[in-house]
Write a protein that holds these residues in place. Structure first.
Motif, PDB file in Angstrom:
ATOM      1  N   PRO A  51       0.833  -1.212   0.000  1.00 34.65           N
ATOM      2  CA  PRO A  51       0.000   0.000   0.000  1.00 34.65           C
ATOM      3  C   PRO A  51       0.862   1.253   0.000  1.00 34.65           C
ATOM      4  CG  PRO A  51       0.024  -0.997   2.179  1.00 34.65           C
ATOM      5  CD  PRO A  51       0.771  -1.937   1.279  1.00 34.65           C
ATOM      6  N   LEU A  52       0.385   2.268  -0.704  1.00 35.03           N
ATOM      7  CA  LEU A  52       1.106   3.537  -0.764  1.00 35.03           C
ATOM      8  C   LEU A  52       0.345   4.641  -0.037  1.00 35.03           C
ATOM      9  CD1 LEU A  52       2.320   3.435  -4.489  1.00 35.03           C
ATOM     10  CD2 LEU A  52       3.612   2.849  -2.426  1.00 35.03           C
ATOM     11  N   ARG A  53      -0.906   4.888  -0.459  1.00 38.04           N
ATOM     12  CA  ARG A  53      -1.675   5.985   0.149  1.00 38.04           C
ATOM     13  C   ARG A  53      -3.106   5.902  -0.349  1.00 38.04           C
ATOM     14  NH1 ARG A  53       1.583   8.003  -3.824  1.00 38.04           N
ATOM     15  NH2 ARG A  53       0.549   9.011  -5.605  1.00 38.04           N
ATOM     16  N   ASP A  54      -3.928   6.758   0.200  1.00 37.37           N
ATOM     17  CA  ASP A  54      -5.291   6.901  -0.307  1.00 37.37           C
ATOM     18  C   ASP A  54      -5.260   7.616  -1.648  1.00 37.37           C
ATOM     19  OD1 ASP A  54      -6.672   5.643   1.688  1.00 37.37           O
ATOM     20  OD2 ASP A  54      -7.148   7.468   2.803  1.00 37.37           O
ATOM     21  N   PHE A  55      -5.959   7.063  -2.618  1.00 37.26           N
ATOM     22  CA  PHE A  55      -6.212   7.795  -3.862  1.00 37.26           C
ATOM     23  C   PHE A  55      -7.448   8.665  -3.684  1.00 37.26           C
ATOM     24  CE2 PHE A  55      -7.981   8.323  -8.121  1.00 37.26           C
ATOM     25  CZ  PHE A  55      -6.861   8.661  -8.864  1.00 37.26           C
ATOM     26  N   LEU A  56      -8.430   8.124  -2.961  1.00 39.62           N
ATOM     27  CA  LEU A  56      -9.625   8.868  -2.584  1.00 39.62           C
ATOM     28  C   LEU A  56     -10.003   8.427  -1.185  1.00 39.62           C
ATOM     29  CD1 LEU A  56     -12.022  10.759  -3.579  1.00 39.62           C
ATOM     30  CD2 LEU A  56     -13.247   8.622  -4.035  1.00 39.62           C
ATOM     31  N   PRO A  57     -10.084   9.350  -0.223  1.00 42.75           N
ATOM     32  CA  PRO A  57     -10.474   8.950   1.138  1.00 42.75           C
ATOM     33  C   PRO A  57     -11.915   8.481   1.160  1.00 42.75           C
ATOM     34  CG  PRO A  57     -10.362  11.343   0.950  1.00 42.75           C
ATOM     35  CD  PRO A  57      -9.817  10.794  -0.333  1.00 42.75           C
ATOM     36  N   PRO A  58     -12.334   7.825   2.222  1.00 41.84           N
ATOM     37  CA  PRO A  58     -13.712   7.307   2.271  1.00 41.84           C
ATOM     38  C   PRO A  58     -14.749   8.414   2.073  1.00 41.84           C
ATOM     39  CG  PRO A  58     -12.387   6.358   4.036  1.00 41.84           C
ATOM     40  CD  PRO A  58     -11.548   7.422   3.406  1.00 41.84           C
ATOM     41  N   VAL A  59     -15.730   8.125   1.212  1.00 46.23           N
ATOM     42  CA  VAL A  59     -16.811   9.067   0.954  1.00 46.23           C
ATOM     43  C   VAL A  59     -18.137   8.333   1.087  1.00 46.23           C
ATOM     44  CG1 VAL A  59     -15.450  10.561  -0.559  1.00 46.23           C
ATOM     45  CG2 VAL A  59     -16.756   8.662  -1.548  1.00 46.23           C
ATOM     46  N   THR A  60     -19.168   9.093   1.403  1.00 48.57           N
ATOM     47  CA  THR A  60     -20.518   8.559   1.489  1.00 48.57           C
ATOM     48  C   THR A  60     -21.349   9.104   0.340  1.00 48.57           C
ATOM     49  OG1 THR A  60     -21.379  10.377   2.823  1.00 48.57           O
ATOM     50  CG2 THR A  60     -20.333   8.545   3.999  1.00 48.57           C
ATOM     51  N   LEU A  61     -22.555   8.580   0.213  1.00 49.79           N
ATOM     52  CA  LEU A  61     -23.427   9.045  -0.858  1.00 49.79           C
ATOM     53  C   LEU A  61     -23.740  10.535  -0.720  1.00 49.79           C
ATOM     54  CD1 LEU A  61     -25.108   8.437  -3.350  1.00 49.79           C
ATOM     55  CD2 LEU A  61     -26.977   7.709  -1.841  1.00 49.79           C
ATOM     56  N   SER A  62     -23.839  11.019   0.505  1.00 50.80           N
ATOM     57  CA  SER A  62     -24.127  12.446   0.682  1.00 50.80           C
ATOM     58  C   SER A  62     -23.019  13.324   0.129  1.00 50.80           C
ATOM     59  CB  SER A  62     -24.354  12.752   2.166  1.00 50.80           C
ATOM     60  OG  SER A  62     -23.187  12.460   2.923  1.00 50.80           O
ATOM     61  N   ASP A  63     -21.792  12.805   0.086  1.00 53.43           N
ATOM     62  CA  ASP A  63     -20.668  13.584  -0.446  1.00 53.43           C
ATOM     63  C   ASP A  63     -20.739  13.723  -1.963  1.00 53.43           C
ATOM     64  OD1 ASP A  63     -19.435  13.862   2.102  1.00 53.43           O
ATOM     65  OD2 ASP A  63     -18.612  11.820   1.908  1.00 53.43           O
ATOM     66  N   VAL A  64     -21.329  12.733  -2.628  1.00 51.79           N
ATOM     67  CA  VAL A  64     -21.312  12.731  -4.105  1.00 51.79           C
ATOM     68  C   VAL A  64     -22.693  12.538  -4.692  1.00 51.79           C
ATOM     69  CG1 VAL A  64     -18.911  11.923  -4.312  1.00 51.79           C
ATOM     70  CG2 VAL A  64     -20.739  10.245  -4.032  1.00 51.79           C
ATOM     71  N   ARG A  65     -23.728  12.837  -3.898  1.00 54.10           N
ATOM     72  CA  ARG A  65     -25.092  12.592  -4.365  1.00 54.10           C
ATOM     73  C   ARG A  65     -25.387  13.339  -5.672  1.00 54.10           C
ATOM     74  NH1 ARG A  65     -29.357  10.468  -1.814  1.00 54.10           N
ATOM     75  NH2 ARG A  65     -28.354  10.671   0.231  1.00 54.10           N
ATOM     76  N   HIS A  66     -24.814  14.521  -5.830  1.00 52.90           N
ATOM     77  CA  HIS A  66     -25.061  15.312  -7.046  1.00 52.90           C
ATOM     78  C   HIS A  66     -24.484  14.659  -8.290  1.00 52.90           C
ATOM     79  CE1 HIS A  66     -21.061  16.400  -5.679  1.00 52.90           C
ATOM     80  NE2 HIS A  66     -20.804  16.952  -6.848  1.00 52.90           N
ATOM     81  N   LEU A  67     -23.592  13.676  -8.108  1.00 55.59           N
ATOM     82  CA  LEU A  67     -22.979  12.971  -9.240  1.00 55.59           C
ATOM     83  C   LEU A  67     -23.614  11.610  -9.512  1.00 55.59           C
ATOM     84  CD1 LEU A  67     -19.243  13.741  -8.416  1.00 55.59           C
ATOM     85  CD2 LEU A  67     -20.676  14.878 -10.130  1.00 55.59           C
ATOM     86  N   ALA A  68     -24.490  11.181  -8.621  1.00 54.68           N
ATOM     87  CA  ALA A  68     -25.128   9.865  -8.792  1.00 54.68           C
ATOM     88  C   ALA A  68     -26.139   9.931  -9.916  1.00 54.68           C
ATOM     89  CB  ALA A  68     -25.806   9.446  -7.484  1.00 54.68           C
ATOM     90  N   PRO A  69     -26.401   8.812 -10.583  1.00 57.16           N
ATOM     91  CA  PRO A  69     -27.360   8.812 -11.687  1.00 57.16           C
ATOM     92  C   PRO A  69     -28.778   9.085 -11.198  1.00 57.16           C
ATOM     93  CG  PRO A  69     -26.693   6.573 -11.160  1.00 57.16           C
ATOM     94  CD  PRO A  69     -25.795   7.489 -10.370  1.00 57.16           C
TER      95      PRO A  69
END
Length: 485
Positions: A463-481
Motif C-alpha cells: 500500500p502507498l496511500r489513499d487515492f480517494l479517502p472514504p466518501v458517502t453518498l451524501s458527499d457525491v449525491r449530485h454525481l449519482a445517476p
C-alpha cells in the motif's frame, strides 16, 4: 486502364476486408455492452451533455441530431450486425455500387460513436479502425480487381503505424535507445495478458533482443513495403510475426490485429501460393468508369490530407495518435513513447460500517481485466476493449486522467448502479450498497517463480496511500445517476 487493376491481390483484399469487418464487429459489440455507464443518458460522461457543449462541426456524429440510450443501442447493434455480415463475405454477394455504401455506413456509424465517446474513446486504434474502414470501402468487392492506388494507400497507412511507433520510441524514453524498456514494460503495461508474467521473467539479454528486433521491424522494415515483390511480402511477414508476439505478451484491444490485417494486404497471391495451395485467381471484368474516377479522386484526397501526418513523422516534436481531420480519414499513430518503471494500481473498496475506523473491514471491487486479486491470473481480453479498466491504469499514473469521471464512478458504486456494476467482475455488496467507498493506491509487482509455486500469487503489492479517502453518498449525491425517467 490496365495499370489500375491488381488482380494478384485478390486474396489480400479478402483477408483484409474480412478482418477489418470482424474488428468493427468487436468495436460495436464493446460499445453496445459498455456505453450506458460510460456515456449514456445517466452515464459518467453523458453524450447529451457533450453534444450540448460541442457543436456538430467540431465532432460530427449522428447523435447531434438525436440521442437516447435506445438510439445508441440500436446504432451499435446494427453496426455489429452489418459488420458481421461483411466479415462473413456478404460484401461480395452484392453489386459494387451497394458494397461501397455498406462499408461507408459502418464507418459513419462508428465515427458517430467515437466522436461523442470523449475520453473513453481517446485511443489511437479508434482512428485506425475508421481509417482502415474507409480504405476497405474503396478496395471494391468481387466485381472488380483490387485497385493499385488503394493498395498503395494501405501500405502508406501501415508505414505510418509502424514507422510512427518506432520513431516515437526512439525519440522518447531513453530506455528504448539503451534496449532496457522491456525490463519493465511487460509488468507495467496497461493490461497484462496470461503470458505477460512469463515474458517479464525472460532473461534480460532476451529483453534487449526484443527491443532491438522491435526497432528493426518498426524503423527499417517499413521502407521495404514499397519494394517490388517479394520484398513487400517479406516485410509484411516480419511485421505480422512482431504483432503476434505483442498479441501473446499483452492486451492492446484490436491494435495488433488491425496492424496484422494491414500487413497482410501487402502480400500477393504468388507469395502465399508458394506456401499454401490456393484456388485459381478470379477473372475480373474491367472496372466501371465511375469506380475508377471515384478511387482516383479519393486517392488524391488522401494524399493531400497526408501532408500533416507526414510532417508529424519528421518533426522532433512528434505527436502520438493524433487526428488531423474530424472524420479520422488520415491520422498519426504511435505508442509507448515512454515506459513506466513502477506499476501503480487503484483498488476500489467499500464497507457497510456506519463509521469507518482502524478495524473496519473493507471489501474490494473486482475488475474484469485490470490487476486486482493477487492470485488471479491475468486474462486474455483483446481484441475486446475494456474501456474502464484501461482508464483506471491511466488514473493510477496521474489523477488528472480521472478527474472528469472518477467521482461519478464512486457515486454509482454507492447506489449499486446496475449499468456500472455490469462493467465489473465482482460486486462485494450485491444486496445493499456500501455506506462508504474509498480508493487505495498500491504498488504492484509480479511475484517470483518460487512465490507463484508456493502461494499461487501472480502479484505482490504494497500500500502507498489513499487515492480517494472514504466518501458517502451524501458527499457525491449530485454525481449519482438520476433514478427517474
Amino acid at each position: 486502364m490496365e495499370w489500375f487493376a491488381a488482380p494478384d491481390y485478390w486474396l489480400a483484399r479478402q483477408v483484409f476486408q474480412r478482418l477489418v469487418a470482424l474488428l468493427y464487429t468487436v468495436g460495436f459489440v464493446a460499445a453496445a455492452n459498455q456505453f450506458r455507464a460510460l456515456i449514456g443518458e445517466r452515464g459518467m460522461l453523458p453524450v447529451p451533455r457533450f453534444t450540448a457543449a460541442v457543436p456538430f462541426r467540431r465532432s460530427p456524429s449522428l447523435f447531434h441530431w438525436h440521442y437516447s440510450d435506445r438510439a445508441f443501442a440500436a446504432t451499435a447493434w446494427a453496426g455489429a450486425a452489418l459488420s458481421a455480415a461483411l466479415a462473413a463475405g456478404a460484401g461480395d454477394l452484392v453489386p459494387l455500387w451497394a458494397a461501397m455504401p455498406w462499408w461507408a455506413l459502418l464507418w459513419a456509424l462508428y465515427l458517430s460513436v467515437v466522436n461523442v465517446g470523449q475520453t473513453w474513446y481517446a485511443f489511437g486504434w479508434e482512428s485506425l479502425l475508421l481509417e482502415s474502414g474507409v480504405l476497405a470501402a474503396f478496395l471494391g468487392n468481387g466485381d472488380v480487381a483490387p485497385p493499385v492506388t488503394v493498395l498503395w494507400l494501405l501500405r502508406w497507412l501501415l508505414f505510418r503505424v509502424e514507422f510512427g511507433a518506432g520513431l516515437i520510441k526512439w525519440r522518447g524514453d531513453a530506455c528504448w535507445r539503451d534496449l532496457t524498456c522491456l525490463y519493465y514494460h511487460h509488468e507495467t503495461q496497461p493490461m497484462p495478458g496470461p503470458l505477460s508474467w512469463f515474458f517479464h521473467h525472460l532473461p534480460k539479454p532476451l529483453h534487449r533482443v526484443e527491443v532491438a528486433a522491435n526497432h528493426t521491424v518498426q524503423l527499417l522494415v517499413p521502407f521495404a513495403l514499397f519494394l517490388p515483390q517479394p520484398g513487400a511480402s517479406i516485410a509484411a511477414a516480419l511485421m505480422t510475426v512482431t504483432q503476434l508476439w505483442l498479441v501473446l505478451s499483452g492486451n492492446f484491444a484490436w491494435l495488433n490485429w488491425l496492424t496484422i490485417a494491414l500487413a497482410l494486404s501487402a502480400v500477393d497471391a504468388d507469395a502465399v501460393g508458394r506456401v499454401l495451395p490456393l484456388p485459381d485467381a478470379p477473372h475480373y471484368p474491367a472496372a466501371p468508369v465511375w469506380y475508377e474516377v471515384l478511387v482516383l479522386a479519393f486517392t488524391a484526397g488522401v494524399l493531400v490530407l497526408s501532408y500533416r501526418p507526414a510532417r508529424n513523422l519528421l518533426s522532433p516534436h512528434q505527436a502520438m495518435n493524433r487526428s488531423y481531420d474530424r472524420l479520422h480519414l488520415v491520422n498519426s499513430y504511435g505508442a509507448f513513447g515512454s515506459v513506466t518503471r513502477i506499476r501503480h494500481e487503484i483498488v476500489l473498496e467499500g464497507t457497510d460500517a456506519e463509521l469507518p475506523g482502524p478495524d473496519t473491514r473493507w471489501h474490494a471491487y473486482g475488475f474484469r481485466g485490470k490487476p486486482g486479486e493477487l492470485r488471479r491470473m491475468p486474462r486474455q481480453i483483446a481484441p475486446y476493449h475494456l474501456r474502464l479498466d484501461w482508464l483506471m491504469w491511466f488514473a493510477a499514473i496521474s489523477p488528472s486522467y480521472a478527474r472528469p469521471w472518477f467521482a461519478p464512478l464512486v457515486a454509482r458504486l454507492l447506489v449499486n448502479d446496475p449499468d456500472t456494476l455490469r462493467l465489473l467482475r465482482h460486486n462485494p455488496f450485491p444486496d445493499t450498497p456500501p455506506t462508504f467507498v474509498r480508493a487505495r493506491l498500491y504498488r504492484y509487482r509480479y511475484s517470483s517463480w518460487r512465490r507463484l509455486r508456493s502461494t499461487g500469487e501472480w502479484w505482490r503489492r504494497e500500500p502507498l496511500r489513499d487515492f480517494l479517502p472514504p466518501v458517502t453518498l451524501s458527499d457525491v449525491r449530485h454525481l449519482a445517476p438520476r433514478t427517474g425517467p
